[in-house]
Scaffold this active site. Structure first.
Site, mmCIF file in Angstrom:
data_model
loop_
_atom_site.group_PDB
_atom_site.id
_atom_site.type_symbol
_atom_site.label_atom_id
_atom_site.label_comp_id
_atom_site.label_asym_id
_atom_site.label_seq_id
_atom_site.Cartn_x
_atom_site.Cartn_y
_atom_site.Cartn_z
ATOM 1 N N LYS A 237 0.841 -1.210 0.000
ATOM 2 C CA LYS A 237 0.000 0.000 0.000
ATOM 3 C C LYS A 237 0.874 1.258 0.000
ATOM 4 O O LYS A 237 0.648 2.173 -0.783
ATOM 5 C CB LYS A 237 -0.893 0.003 1.246
ATOM 6 N N ASN A 238 1.872 1.284 0.870
ATOM 7 C CA ASN A 238 2.650 2.515 1.034
ATOM 8 C C ASN A 238 3.608 2.785 -0.124
ATOM 9 O O ASN A 238 4.165 3.875 -0.223
ATOM 10 C CB ASN A 238 3.418 2.489 2.360
ATOM 11 N N ARG B 123 -8.541 -0.608 4.931
ATOM 12 C CA ARG B 123 -7.693 0.378 4.259
ATOM 13 C C ARG B 123 -6.340 -0.237 3.903
ATOM 14 O O ARG B 123 -5.684 0.233 2.975
ATOM 15 C CB ARG B 123 -7.446 1.576 5.184
ATOM 16 N N CYS C 196 -5.422 7.986 9.721
ATOM 17 C CA CYS C 196 -5.493 7.416 11.071
ATOM 18 C C CYS C 196 -5.258 8.490 12.127
ATOM 19 O O CYS C 196 -4.385 9.338 11.977
ATOM 20 C CB CYS C 196 -4.421 6.346 11.237
ATOM 21 N N ARG D 129 0.365 14.591 13.231
ATOM 22 C CA ARG D 129 0.712 14.383 11.828
ATOM 23 C C ARG D 129 0.592 15.639 10.958
ATOM 24 O O ARG D 129 -0.191 15.701 10.022
ATOM 25 C CB ARG D 129 -0.130 13.245 11.239
ATOM 26 N N ASP E 279 4.573 0.758 12.077
ATOM 27 C CA ASP E 279 3.398 0.066 11.535
ATOM 28 C C ASP E 279 3.323 -1.400 11.975
ATOM 29 O O ASP E 279 2.352 -2.083 11.665
ATOM 30 C CB ASP E 279 3.395 0.144 9.997
HETATM 31 C C1 UD1 Z 1 4.101 6.935 6.432
HETATM 32 C C2 UD1 Z 1 3.316 5.667 6.208
HETATM 33 C C3 UD1 Z 1 2.725 5.178 7.527
HETATM 34 C C4 UD1 Z 1 3.821 5.039 8.579
HETATM 35 C C5 UD1 Z 1 4.656 6.307 8.678
HETATM 36 C C6 UD1 Z 1 5.878 6.160 9.579
HETATM 37 C C7 UD1 Z 1 2.513 5.991 3.941
HETATM 38 C C8 UD1 Z 1 1.356 6.219 3.045
HETATM 39 N N1 UD1 Z 1 2.258 5.966 5.251
HETATM 40 O O1 UD1 Z 1 3.184 7.912 6.926
HETATM 41 O O2 UD1 Z 1 2.119 3.912 7.292
HETATM 42 O O3 UD1 Z 1 3.235 4.788 9.842
HETATM 43 O O4 UD1 Z 1 5.140 6.702 7.378
HETATM 44 O O5 UD1 Z 1 6.673 5.123 9.142
HETATM 45 O O6 UD1 Z 1 3.627 5.772 3.496
HETATM 46 N N2 UD1 Z 1 5.790 14.830 10.606
HETATM 47 C C9 UD1 Z 1 5.900 16.172 10.876
HETATM 48 N N3 UD1 Z 1 5.799 17.059 9.831
HETATM 49 C C10 UD1 Z 1 5.622 16.655 8.550
HETATM 50 C C11 UD1 Z 1 5.535 15.289 8.288
HETATM 51 C C12 UD1 Z 1 5.624 14.388 9.332
HETATM 52 O O7 UD1 Z 1 6.049 16.576 12.033
HETATM 53 O O8 UD1 Z 1 5.534 17.507 7.652
HETATM 54 C C13 UD1 Z 1 5.920 13.855 11.716
HETATM 55 C C14 UD1 Z 1 4.666 13.023 11.917
HETATM 56 O O9 UD1 Z 1 3.732 13.682 12.732
HETATM 57 C C15 UD1 Z 1 5.241 11.778 12.577
HETATM 58 C C16 UD1 Z 1 6.618 11.639 11.907
HETATM 59 O O10 UD1 Z 1 6.904 12.907 11.356
HETATM 60 O O11 UD1 Z 1 5.419 11.996 13.952
HETATM 61 C C17 UD1 Z 1 6.678 10.609 10.804
HETATM 62 O O12 UD1 Z 1 5.612 10.844 9.898
HETATM 63 P P1 UD1 Z 1 5.700 10.470 8.352
HETATM 64 O O13 UD1 Z 1 6.918 9.646 8.074
HETATM 65 O O14 UD1 Z 1 5.519 11.713 7.555
HETATM 66 O O15 UD1 Z 1 4.420 9.572 8.198
HETATM 67 P P2 UD1 Z 1 3.560 9.444 6.898
HETATM 68 O O16 UD1 Z 1 4.439 9.699 5.723
HETATM 69 O O17 UD1 Z 1 2.304 10.173 7.031
#
Ligand code: UD1
Length: 418
Positions: free
Chosen positions: A22-23, A397, A117, A122, A305
């Site tokens: 998925k990711n 999902r 989620c 986030r 995850d």
């Molecule tokens: C992706 C994965 C999700 C996984 C996560 C962490 C996808 C579609 N989803 O989510 O399954 O749980 O990586 O491995 O690939 N953050 C900030 N600012 C930002 C972006 C992120 O503070 O602009 C923080 C988030 O709140 C979190 C951390 O960074 O605490 C990691 O988030 P991130 O790696 O961005 O998660 P996703 O990409 O949303």
């Protein structure tokens, strides 16, 4: 609303074929926005998030043609609506991934602030910071991110923290920027690498994907490509953990052991044995596993995850373990539900202390997010008697035909409505 009913206490035995990730699929689908040519993507998992992304791309104006083998041909020849509305994206945070490609190719995009989620705040500040460094102007109005640019320019971007979709969004954007973009403290997740492989196939100039420094030299245009999505390491890990927790045996097909080494080392540490040959893994486990501490971290660390699933395994281990969550601040919502099944877990800040019990007992529980649901399924498979899991739309999902796959392993699991 549908529920899953599980008669637990059965040792699982059998084979599982791993689906596409998925990711990896979600950002790769968005790569199609970067070219007017047809892009073929194969090995897509049959999941709600993929359907949501295809609907979103269709809404933007991409011509979407699905075949019966979960392949899709996408053609973003002329896009008429450069926006992602709230109704479509509120359930899926990854919809923010259309932003980078749309701004790169069209110089503007409007994307609803993401949902997904409820596992923490986030924010998307790192995506915004990167696009601004590349010359874009970003406004937040009425719950939407509104981004405009008169052509993106290459930039040196250092992420304040490791973000997977942040890295992917900026990599997508940089492919068509003028000049070289360097992403530092980039996510090293295999899904980032799979996206880079697809983009390189489309004519992008990218080096360093899979490390913490990625260099992208912008090109004038990209072309069509045919890309198979990599296997889902979280799905693979979920089945491995479930079978290990029940003391059974699993032959997993279609996985690459090098990509799941952090999980393999934790499972073997807990007493399971894992043998691999080519893309097949054989997992066998004793009746009772040893407790094992885990701490989530960006790749190659232990994946957040997989945290809920591994915690479920630790609930019946022979002693006490700790589970530390360092990525998301609110990712222990399954703890309360696991305790309803007889687990003994206490939360201390970002750490859960799990005192292993000899058995769990079935009860009615509620899924709170995608991976928490998978943890509850594993707990239900372990527990004596019947467990009913509500709100399984979270599960749909991210897991393809979960009751069918577990059913083939001998689990007594069924979906009911109401
Ligand atoms: C992706 C994965 C999700 C996984 C996560 C962490 C996808 C579609 N989803 O989510 O399954 O749980 O990586 O491995 O690939 N953050 C900030 N600012 C930002 C972006 C992120 O503070 O602009 C923080 C988030 O709140 C979190 C951390 O960074 O605490 C990691 O988030 P991130 O790696 O961005 O998660 P996703 O990409 O949303």
């Amino acid at each position: 609303m549908e529920k899953l009913v599980i008669e637990g206490g059965v040792k699982l035995h059998g084979e599982v074929e791993v689906s596409g990730a998925k990711n990896a699929a979600l950002p790769i689908l968005c790569a199609s926005l970067l070219t007017a040519d047809s892009v073929k993507i194969r090995n897509l998992p049959h999941l709600q998030d993929v359907t949501t992304m295809l609907t979103l791309l269709g809404h933007i104006g991409v011509d979407v043609e699905l075949d019966e083998k979960m392949g899709v041909v996408l053609r973003a020849a002329e896009l008429n609506r450069l926006q992602a509305p709230y109704e479509l994206v509120r359930t899926m945070r990854a919809s923010v991934l259309v932003l980078g490609p749309l701004v790169a190719r069209y110089g503007k995009a409007r994307v609803s602030l993401p949902g997904g989620c409820a596992i923490g705040q986030r924010p998307v500040d790192q995506h915004i910071k990167g696009l601004e460094a590349m010359g874009a102007r970003v406004k937040i109005e009425q719950g939407y991110l509104s981004v405009t640019a008169d052509g993106l320019v290459g930039a040196e971007i250092v992420f304040d923290l490791v973000t997977v979709t942040g890295t992917e969004n900026l990599m997508l954007a940089a492919t068509l920027a003028d000049g070289v973009t360097t992403l530092r403290n980039a996510a090293q997740e295999p899904e980032v690498l799979d996206l880079a492989v697809c983009l390189i196939g489309m004519g992008a100039k990218i080096s360093g994907a899979g490390t913490d420094t990625i260099k992208i030299e912008g090109v004038a245009s990209l072309h069509g490509f045919d890309h198979p999505v990599m296997f889902d390491r979280i799905e693979a890990g979920t089945y491995m953990t479930a079978v290990a927790a029940t003391g059974g045996e699993l032959l997993l097909k279609g996985a690459n052991v090098n990509v799941i080494s952090s999980l393999v080392s934790k499972l073997t540490g807990s007493g399971a044995s894992i043998h691999f040959e080519g893309d097949q893994l054989l997992v066998t486990a004793p009746n009772r596993l040893n407790p094992i501490d885990i701490k989530t971290a960006p790749y190659p660390g232990f994946p957040t995850d997989m945290q809920a699933q591994f915690m479920a395994l630790n609930t019946i281990a022979n002693g006490t373990s700790t589970v530390s969550e360092t990525i998301f601040e609110n990712r222990f919502m399954h703890v309360q539900e696991l305790n309803r099944l007889g687990a003994k877990i206490e939360i201390q800040g970002n750490m859960a202390v799990v005192k292993g019990v000899s058995s769990l007992t079935g009860a009615e529980v509620m899924a709170t997010d995608l991976r928490a649901s998978a943890g509850l399924v594993i707990a239900g498979l372990i527990a004596a008697n019947e467990t009913t899991i509500g709100r399984i739309y979270h599960l749909d999902r991210g897991y393809e035909r979960i009751e069918e796959k577990f059913g083939r392993l001998g689990a007594k699991i069924r979906r009911v409505s109401g």
